[in-house]
Every structure is written in structure tokens, then in C-alpha cells.
Motif scaffolding. Structure first.
Motif, PDB file in Angstrom:
ATOM      1  N   LEU A   3      65.107  20.217  30.034  1.00 55.62           N
ATOM      2  CA  LEU A   3      64.655  20.358  28.751  1.00 55.62           C
ATOM      3  C   LEU A   3      63.094  20.376  28.544  1.00 55.62           C
ATOM      4  O   LEU A   3      62.596  21.099  27.595  1.00 55.62           O
ATOM      5  N   ILE A   4      62.387  19.585  29.523  1.00 58.37           N
ATOM      6  CA  ILE A   4      60.847  19.708  29.480  1.00 58.37           C
ATOM      7  C   ILE A   4      60.546  20.104  30.986  1.00 58.37           C
ATOM      8  O   ILE A   4      61.363  19.540  31.721  1.00 58.37           O
ATOM      9  N   LYS A   5      59.330  20.297  31.203  1.00 56.83           N
ATOM     10  CA  LYS A   5      58.675  20.325  32.431  1.00 56.83           C
ATOM     11  C   LYS A   5      57.099  20.254  32.506  1.00 56.83           C
ATOM     12  O   LYS A   5      56.573  20.435  31.102  1.00 56.83           O
ATOM     13  N   LYS A   6      56.491  19.764  33.384  1.00 56.43           N
ATOM     14  CA  LYS A   6      55.209  19.499  33.390  1.00 56.43           C
ATOM     15  C   LYS A   6      54.572  20.883  33.204  1.00 56.43           C
ATOM     16  O   LYS A   6      54.574  21.824  33.838  1.00 56.43           O
ATOM     17  N   GLY A   7      53.519  21.083  32.067  1.00 57.19           N
ATOM     18  CA  GLY A   7      52.771  22.291  31.888  1.00 57.19           C
ATOM     19  C   GLY A   7      51.290  22.259  32.704  1.00 57.19           C
ATOM     20  O   GLY A   7      51.478  21.786  33.774  1.00 57.19           O
ATOM     21  N   ASN A   8      50.417  22.959  32.136  1.00 56.47           N
ATOM     22  CA  ASN A   8      49.092  23.199  32.581  1.00 56.47           C
ATOM     23  C   ASN A   8      48.277  21.774  32.224  1.00 56.47           C
ATOM     24  O   ASN A   8      48.006  21.551  31.113  1.00 56.47           O
ATOM     25  N   GLN A   9      48.044  21.054  33.055  1.00 59.66           N
ATOM     26  CA  GLN A   9      47.363  19.843  33.091  1.00 59.66           C
ATOM     27  C   GLN A   9      45.980  19.771  32.688  1.00 59.66           C
ATOM     28  O   GLN A   9      45.200  18.982  32.298  1.00 59.66           O
ATOM     29  N   ALA A  10      45.369  20.930  32.789  1.00 54.91           N
ATOM     30  CA  ALA A  10      43.924  21.469  32.619  1.00 54.91           C
ATOM     31  C   ALA A  10      43.743  21.231  31.093  1.00 54.91           C
ATOM     32  O   ALA A  10      42.719  21.049  30.338  1.00 54.91           O
ATOM     33  N   ILE A  11      44.821  21.350  30.382  1.00 57.79           N
ATOM     34  CA  ILE A  11      44.871  21.149  28.697  1.00 57.79           C
ATOM     35  C   ILE A  11      44.192  19.907  28.281  1.00 57.79           C
ATOM     36  O   ILE A  11      43.311  19.800  27.537  1.00 57.79           O
ATOM     37  N   ALA A  12      44.955  18.939  28.796  1.00 58.96           N
ATOM     38  CA  ALA A  12      44.543  17.692  28.643  1.00 58.96           C
ATOM     39  C   ALA A  12      43.073  17.179  29.089  1.00 58.96           C
ATOM     40  O   ALA A  12      42.355  16.384  28.371  1.00 58.96           O
ATOM     41  N   ALA A  13      42.835  17.824  30.209  1.00 58.91           N
ATOM     42  CA  ALA A  13      41.536  17.652  30.808  1.00 58.91           C
ATOM     43  C   ALA A  13      40.330  18.071  30.021  1.00 58.91           C
ATOM     44  O   ALA A  13      39.264  17.494  29.831  1.00 58.91           O
ATOM     45  N   VAL A  14      40.701  19.192  29.233  1.00 59.24           N
ATOM     46  CA  VAL A  14      39.602  19.749  28.268  1.00 59.24           C
ATOM     47  C   VAL A  14      39.185  18.735  27.119  1.00 59.24           C
ATOM     48  O   VAL A  14      38.022  18.710  26.719  1.00 59.24           O
ATOM     49  N   HIS A  15      40.151  18.016  26.738  1.00 59.14           N
ATOM     50  CA  HIS A  15      40.050  17.139  25.583  1.00 59.14           C
ATOM     51  C   HIS A  15      39.848  15.651  25.932  1.00 59.14           C
ATOM     52  O   HIS A  15      39.102  14.732  25.346  1.00 59.14           O
ATOM     53  N   ILE A  16      40.210  15.245  27.391  1.00 62.17           N
ATOM     54  CA  ILE A  16      40.127  13.978  27.794  1.00 62.17           C
ATOM     55  C   ILE A  16      39.051  13.820  29.022  1.00 62.17           C
ATOM     56  O   ILE A  16      39.669  14.323  29.903  1.00 62.17           O
ATOM     57  N   ASP A  17      37.901  13.305  29.107  1.00 58.51           N
ATOM     58  CA  ASP A  17      37.074  13.566  30.240  1.00 58.51           C
ATOM     59  C   ASP A  17      37.620  12.397  31.446  1.00 58.51           C
ATOM     60  O   ASP A  17      37.679  12.959  32.518  1.00 58.51           O
ATOM     61  N   ARG A  18      38.191  11.234  31.238  1.00 59.23           N
ATOM     62  CA  ARG A  18      38.484  10.309  32.129  1.00 59.23           C
ATOM     63  C   ARG A  18      39.755  10.858  32.752  1.00 59.23           C
ATOM     64  O   ARG A  18      40.861  10.616  31.902  1.00 59.23           O
ATOM     65  N   HIS A  19      39.956  11.077  33.766  1.00 57.25           N
ATOM     66  CA  HIS A  19      41.070  11.614  34.580  1.00 57.25           C
ATOM     67  C   HIS A  19      42.299  10.335  34.567  1.00 57.25           C
ATOM     68  O   HIS A  19      43.426  10.778  34.426  1.00 57.25           O
TER      69      HIS A  19
END
Length: 258
Positions: free
Chosen positions: A65-81
Motif C-alpha cells: 500500500l506504500i513504498k519508499k519514495g524519493n528521499q531527496a524531497i526530505a533532504a531539501v527541507h531538513i539539513d541534518r541527515h
């Protein structure tokens, strides 16, 4: 969220997982992509524990029902990995209700299907079945176009993030790996052979600075620190006729101002 509400019970029988899915859908885009609330946020939304939320997310992912998407989207908004939540895409097609099927018998010459309580008219023979235009059950042409646009934007965002990585300052972490080009450049500038930085040296370097989270540097800066230490250890060892000690940490006292 309407898509998640419309899921039949047979598709998702776990009520807690359904609750997590409903809340996750509230953070997704119109095409179901790009949802990245933290486990803490979902725990607050659902009233479940963070541990339970993480487990239910695994259940939803295993069910398709869900799958991991584009993780770069979160990276744009949150600097600390280390503080970036996982980005999920809701699988709208996977959760859609199946379209009704027609069962035409061998003796059906009238285009009708006999039922217990009467005769139900069938679609005209040879005609294509009408598409289900409900956005809750089927991805429309507009949504597919929007998904392509989102993918293109995400690719641009990923490129921007990657171009900023060399300038982003961060504390050393356990899974750090030196940037190959930055390390190669620093080795060449220092006049060392290509194989001058062994794995043991990298592990010792990381082990020391993981314990010093207040020290931050860019990706290239960490490579510079590493090569300078290796160079000093090699000079020290050559003067004493010894092999460089990659596990020594005395070099770190000279790196405070680098």
C-alpha cells in the motif's frame, strides 16, 4: 485521505495500520507521493507509540500500500541527515477496488446476463468498458501527468541537494564515507601516493570524531583533515623507521584549527 478511507476491509484488516495509513495520507500530495511525517508526528496523530507506528509502516509497506519514495524531497527541507524521516509514496493503484467484470455465457446471444432476480443488461458486444473516473480508485490521466512533473521536480531537487553536499557542514557519523573525488584531490595536493589512506586510518579517524559531535566540517573539509593526519603519521613514522600507526589519535590535537 479519501483513497485510504475507501480501502475495502479485505485489503487492510489491521485497524491500527489503517489508522497510520489515514494519517500518512494526510501528508501526501494529490498524487499520493512525497509524504514524510516523522514517526513522532504520526504517533501524536494516531495516539499510538512510536514503536507501534514504525511497525505498522512496515506492515503497510509489505502489503504494497506504500513504498519508499524519493528521499531527496526530505533532504531539501531538513539539513541534518540523521533527522530526516523516510519519504513514502502511497500506492493509489494498488489500493483501488477492482472494476466489475461481466460473465458472458456460451449461449448468450442477446447480450444479457441472467441473474436470480431478473435480467441485467450487459454492455454492447465489442464495446470498451467505461473507465472509472473516481480519483479515489484509479489514477487519472491528469494525475499521471502530475506524477511525471513531480518526478522531474524531485530530480532537480536531488541535483540541487547533491551540489550542496560539498558545502554542507556536519558532525562526523558512524556511516560516513569520504567523497572519492575530494579524497583523491587532497591526496594529490598532499603529494601522497594513491593508496596512502588505508581503511584502518579512516576507521580510526571516524572513531575519534564521532565522539566529538561539536566538531563539524564539510565533506571536502573532512577529507582534508583525514589526509593531513595520514601525512603527519607517515612523516613521523619515516623519521623513526616505523610503519605509520593508523590507530593512534595524537594527531587529533593538531587538527583543532584545520
Amino acid at each position: 485521505m479519501s483513497w485510504a478511507l475507501s480501502l475495502p476491509v479485505q485489503t487492510l484488516k489491521d485497524s491500527s495500520a489503517r489508522h497510520v495509513l489515514l494519517c500518512l495520507a494526510n501528508y501526501a500530495g494529490s498524487n499520493g507521493a512525497g509524504a514524510f511525517p516523522s514517526a513522532t508526528t504520526l504517533a501524536q496523530d494516531t495516539g499510538l507509540s512510536e514503536r507501534t507506528v514504525r511497525y505498522k509502516l512496515d506492515v503497510l509497506e509489505e502489503s504494497g500500500l506504500i513504498k519508499k519514495g524519493n528521499q531527496a524531497i526530505a533532504a531539501v527541507h531538513i539539513d541534518r541527515h540523521d533527522r530526516r524521516p523516510v519519504v513514502y509514496d502511497l500506492q493509489l493503484i494498488r489500493g483501488a477496488n477492482p472494476a466489475p467484470r461481466t460473465n458472458r455465457g456460451a449461449d448468450d446471444a442477446t447480450g444479457c446476463n441472467s441473474q436470480q432476480n431478473g435480467v441485467q443488461p450487459e454492455t454492447e458486444r465489442g464495446a470498451e468498458s467505461a473507465p472509472n473516473t473516481s480519483i479515489n480508485h484509479q489514477v487519472t490521466k491528469e494525475q499521471l501527468q502530475q506524477r511525471e512533473i513531480d518526478s522531474a521536480v524531485a530530480a532537480q531537487d536531488r541535483s540541487a541537494v547533491e551540489s550542496q553536499d560539498d558545502r554542507q557542514r556536519f558532525a562526523m557519523f558512524a556511516t560516513w564515507a569520504p567523497n572519492e573525488k575530494a579524497l583523491s584531490d587532497q591526496i594529490a595536493i598532499a603529494g601522497l601516493p594513491a593508496e596512502a589512506v588505508p581503511e584502518a586510518a579512516i576507521r580510526a579517524f571516524m572513531g575519534f570524531f564521532v565522539a566529538k559531535p561539536a566538531t563539524v566540517d564539510s565533506s571536502a573539509g573532512w577529507c582534508y583533515r583525514l589526509v593531513q593526519w595520514v601525512k603527519r603519521e607517515r612523516v613521523k613514522a619515516s623519521g623513526q623507521g616505523k610503519t605509520p600507526d593508523c590507530d593512534a589519535t595524537s594527531w587529533a590535537n593538531d587538527l583543532g584549527d584545520l
